[in-house]
Write an enzyme that holds these catalytic residues in place. Structure first.
Site, mmCIF file in Angstrom:
data_model
loop_
_atom_site.group_PDB
_atom_site.id
_atom_site.type_symbol
_atom_site.label_atom_id
_atom_site.label_comp_id
_atom_site.label_asym_id
_atom_site.label_seq_id
_atom_site.Cartn_x
_atom_site.Cartn_y
_atom_site.Cartn_z
ATOM 1 N N TYR A 76 17.981 -25.928 6.566
ATOM 2 C CA TYR A 76 17.339 -24.922 7.413
ATOM 3 C C TYR A 76 18.174 -23.646 7.463
ATOM 4 O O TYR A 76 17.642 -22.538 7.464
ATOM 5 C CB TYR A 76 17.115 -25.458 8.837
ATOM 6 C CG TYR A 76 16.232 -24.531 9.646
ATOM 7 C CD1 TYR A 76 14.845 -24.685 9.628
ATOM 8 C CD2 TYR A 76 16.777 -23.481 10.377
ATOM 9 C CE1 TYR A 76 14.027 -23.820 10.329
ATOM 10 C CE2 TYR A 76 15.958 -22.606 11.081
ATOM 11 C CZ TYR A 76 14.589 -22.783 11.058
ATOM 12 O OH TYR A 76 13.780 -21.912 11.737
ATOM 13 N N PHE A 128 0.877 3.239 -0.317
ATOM 14 C CA PHE A 128 0.457 1.920 -0.793
ATOM 15 C C PHE A 128 -0.185 1.219 0.399
ATOM 16 O O PHE A 128 0.262 1.365 1.537
ATOM 17 C CB PHE A 128 1.624 1.103 -1.364
ATOM 18 C CG PHE A 128 1.145 -0.195 -1.937
ATOM 19 C CD1 PHE A 128 0.475 -0.221 -3.149
ATOM 20 C CD2 PHE A 128 1.308 -1.389 -1.258
ATOM 21 C CE1 PHE A 128 -0.027 -1.407 -3.669
ATOM 22 C CE2 PHE A 128 0.812 -2.585 -1.775
ATOM 23 C CZ PHE A 128 0.146 -2.593 -2.977
ATOM 24 N N THR A 129 -1.229 0.427 0.132
ATOM 25 C CA THR A 129 -2.070 -0.141 1.194
ATOM 26 C C THR A 129 -1.266 -0.810 2.322
ATOM 27 O O THR A 129 -1.349 -0.410 3.476
ATOM 28 C CB THR A 129 -3.046 -1.163 0.590
ATOM 29 O OG1 THR A 129 -2.298 -2.041 -0.257
ATOM 30 C CG2 THR A 129 -4.118 -0.486 -0.247
ATOM 31 N N ASP A 219 10.737 1.760 -1.932
ATOM 32 C CA ASP A 219 9.829 0.647 -2.219
ATOM 33 C C ASP A 219 10.118 0.308 -3.675
ATOM 34 O O ASP A 219 9.608 0.950 -4.580
ATOM 35 C CB ASP A 219 8.374 1.076 -2.006
ATOM 36 C CG ASP A 219 7.395 -0.040 -2.384
ATOM 37 O OD1 ASP A 219 7.819 -1.041 -3.002
ATOM 38 O OD2 ASP A 219 6.191 0.095 -2.061
ATOM 39 N N LYS A 262 6.543 -8.881 -8.431
ATOM 40 C CA LYS A 262 6.341 -7.960 -9.560
ATOM 41 C C LYS A 262 7.549 -8.070 -10.498
ATOM 42 O O LYS A 262 7.669 -9.036 -11.230
ATOM 43 C CB LYS A 262 6.164 -6.524 -9.044
ATOM 44 C CG LYS A 262 4.828 -6.173 -8.406
ATOM 45 C CD LYS A 262 4.366 -7.008 -7.274
ATOM 46 C CE LYS A 262 3.128 -6.532 -6.580
ATOM 47 N NZ LYS A 262 3.311 -5.726 -5.395
ATOM 48 N N ARG A 386 -10.901 0.172 -8.977
ATOM 49 C CA ARG A 386 -10.095 1.033 -8.096
ATOM 50 C C ARG A 386 -10.819 2.381 -8.026
ATOM 51 O O ARG A 386 -10.480 3.324 -8.712
ATOM 52 C CB ARG A 386 -8.678 1.205 -8.643
ATOM 53 C CG ARG A 386 -7.767 0.019 -8.351
ATOM 54 C CD ARG A 386 -7.241 0.060 -6.926
ATOM 55 N NE ARG A 386 -7.638 -1.079 -6.124
ATOM 56 C CZ ARG A 386 -6.831 -1.722 -5.298
ATOM 57 N NH1 ARG A 386 -5.584 -1.406 -5.178
ATOM 58 N NH2 ARG A 386 -7.277 -2.703 -4.551
ATOM 59 N N PHE A 453 -13.767 -4.123 -0.835
ATOM 60 C CA PHE A 453 -13.703 -4.424 -2.278
ATOM 61 C C PHE A 453 -13.429 -5.899 -2.565
ATOM 62 O O PHE A 453 -13.830 -6.424 -3.599
ATOM 63 C CB PHE A 453 -12.660 -3.544 -2.979
ATOM 64 C CG PHE A 453 -11.254 -3.679 -2.453
ATOM 65 C CD1 PHE A 453 -10.821 -2.924 -1.377
ATOM 66 C CD2 PHE A 453 -10.363 -4.551 -3.053
ATOM 67 C CE1 PHE A 453 -9.530 -3.055 -0.901
ATOM 68 C CE2 PHE A 453 -9.066 -4.682 -2.585
ATOM 69 C CZ PHE A 453 -8.652 -3.932 -1.502
HETATM 70 C C1 LIG Z 1 2.731 -5.353 -4.173
HETATM 71 C C2 LIG Z 1 3.289 -4.154 -3.562
HETATM 72 C C3 LIG Z 1 3.773 -4.153 -2.244
HETATM 73 C C4 LIG Z 1 3.608 -5.340 -1.303
HETATM 74 O O1 LIG Z 1 4.204 -6.487 -1.779
HETATM 75 P P1 LIG Z 1 3.562 -7.943 -1.512
HETATM 76 O O2 LIG Z 1 4.577 -8.869 -2.117
HETATM 77 O O3 LIG Z 1 2.232 -7.983 -2.197
HETATM 78 O O4 LIG Z 1 3.455 -8.124 -0.041
HETATM 79 C C5 LIG Z 1 4.345 -2.997 -1.770
HETATM 80 N N1 LIG Z 1 4.440 -1.888 -2.526
HETATM 81 C C6 LIG Z 1 3.980 -1.852 -3.788
HETATM 82 C C7 LIG Z 1 4.100 -0.606 -4.586
HETATM 83 C C8 LIG Z 1 3.392 -2.971 -4.350
HETATM 84 O O5 LIG Z 1 2.914 -2.907 -5.595
#
Ligand SMILES: *Cc1c(COP(=O)(O)O)cnc(C)c1O
Length: 461
Positions: A76, A128-129, A219, A262, A386, A453
């Site tokens: 843990y 970014f969303t 980011d 990613k 998109r 979407f």
């Molecule tokens: C995917 C992504 C995120 C968020 O990451 P998650 O692992 O999907 O929560 C943030 N910024 C960018 C540019 C991304 O492509």
């Protein structure tokens, strides 16, 4: 400029295990897409031949990463995998402190809660969303400070992800530095098509913000891909390794949010990195509320180990040459056939320009959605809309937003598909392009209230 050099980008690995795919007929695919309401998100994965929906969490792990899974220390607290991950982050990114999170948005939530106060302004190079939503939920307002070239699919600027320094100066002048906790810089910029930021721009942003005592938060979801473009495109950097470029980018910032799904070649995971001890202590405390103890943050020990190994593999020159090389290979094939795509080609996918592909389909008849459905029917390739569907509606007037970019995204997972798959994709796109005059628009038959979407359904007009 788009050249990958005289030598081929061939993969620096060989295949040890394969996943068999179901082959379908055109008739079966027509039925499947009809049942999915012409929305590729609603297709069953087993009905897809080549899945280009996203590059997030879809990478193939190496034998070393799989071996790492077997070395999971599922204590843990204080798992040895946590310390391995911390070491990897310190070594490759240079940040002092690291807190694991279940994925990137977990880190965005903690960072926003620690640094943003009600009424604050957060400038960034295109939204970014999830990032923007967490900034807003913490009481902040996002302001876009990306260069104008980023919004033009045909502009050939080599670093379309760059921050516009004049826009940033104006934001600082208008709101005052006290209301700007940090500038959020994304490398690369996902929604602009995987477009990179130059090293010079990173330095300039650092210099300008330092004069005003404003922090820079990265980011860094696709930082190694960004470093590859700096190495290939920016004067003076061709002799530098990806490893050293990645570390230099981080050195101009105070911390970062990271999605391991990613660059880092894992199926789940992320982290928040910081240099400031006080903020780190606050974030370590908050992560217990939202993710888990600060030495696992919502991840199993094995997940942290796989990410530690994946980070090391992601900053190797030969890996990145093949990763981005494969994307460029597909893009260059399409350009040779005069297929309208967003240029320069970005790091993680190819974006078809549906406005130029289907000029006879009105934007309110969803050209990108129709094109994505057609690509699936032709050869079983799954892409993502998109455009106007993703953009949604104006909450007050109830009218659609009409975005400038109406795109179909073909995102390439890392280390998953071969050059022959890229050939099949290109042939299919060209085949659909040759029959583009026959493609009709769609009408929306079901529209969900949020993020439509994902679940909207359509019928053929
Ligand atoms: C995917 C992504 C995120 C968020 O990451 P998650 O692992 O999907 O929560 C943030 N910024 C960018 C540019 C991304 O492509």
């Amino acid at each position: 400029m788009q050249q990958t050099g005289k030598r081929s980008w061939a993969e620096p690995y060989k295949i040890k295990m394969v996943e068999l795919l179901k082959m379908t007929t055109k008739q079966q695919r027509q039925k499947a897409i009809r049942e999915a309401g012409y929305n590729t998100f609603l297709l069953k994965s087993e009905d897809v031949y080549i899945d280009l929906l996203t590059d997030s969490g879809t990478s193939a792990m190496s034998d070393r990463q799989w071996a790492g899974l077997m070395q999971g220390d599922e204590a843990y607290a204080g798992s040895k995998n946590f310390y391995n991950l911390e070491k990897s982050v310190q070594k490759h990114y240079g940040y002092k402190y690291m807190i694991p999170t279940h994925q990137g948005r977990g880190a965005e939530n903690i960072l926003s809660k620690v640094l943003i106060k009600e009424g604050d302004i957060v400038p960034g190079n295109m939204y970014f969303t999830t990032t923007r939503l967490h900034q807003e939920l913490a009481g902040g307002t996002f302001v876009d400070v990306i260069i104008d070239e980023a919004h033009d699919p045909q502009n050939e600027h080599l670093f379309k992800g760059n921050v516009d320094l004049d826009k940033l100066k104006n934001v600082i002048a208008e709101y005052g530095a006290q209301r700007i906790p940090y500038v959020c810089v994304a490398v690369t910029v996902n929604l602009a098509g995987g477009q990179p930021v130059s090293m010079e721009n990173m330095k300039q942003v650092r210099e300008l913000t330092q004069q005003h005592g404003i922090k820079v938060m990265l980011d860094m979801t696709r930082i190694a891909e960004n470093a590859y473009f700096i190495q290939q495109r920016e004067k003076g950097y061709s002799v530098r390794s990806i490893k050293s470029l990645v570390k230099e980018i981080c050195s101009y910032t105070d911390g970062a949010t990271f999605s391991g799904k990613k660059d880092a070649l894992v199926n789940i995971g992320g982290f928040l990195a910081l240099n400031d001890e006080e903020y780190f202590n606050e974030a370590s405390n908050l992560v217990v509320v939202y993710e888990g103890l600060h030495t696992y943050g919502g991840l199993a020990g094995r997940d942290m180990e796989a990410m530690a190994v994946g980070i090391e593999e992601s900053v190797q020159d030969e890996h990145m040459k093949a990763r981005v090389g494969q994307v460029l290979y597909l893009g260059e094939m399409l350009m040779k056939q005069h297929i309208p795509i967003v240029t320069p080609i970005g790091g993680h996918g190819i974006f078809l320009d549906a406005k130029r592909f289907l000029p006879h389909v009105r934007q309110d008849q969803f050209p990108a959605q129709a094109l994505a459905a057609e690509l699936y029917v032709d050869a079983g390739i799954r892409s993502m809309e998109r455009g106007i569907v993703s953009a949604g509606r104006n909450a007050r007037t109830r009218d659609h937003y009409y975005p400038k970019l109406e795109l179909v995204r073909l995102t390439i997972p890392r280390r998953v598909y071969t050059q022959a798959h890229m050939d099949v994709i290109a042939e299919s796109v060209v085949n659909v392009y040759e029959q583009r005059n026959k493609i009709k628009g769609l009408e929306m038959t079901y529209e969900p209230k949020y993020l439509r979407f994902f679940q909207a359904r359509f019928g053929r007009i």
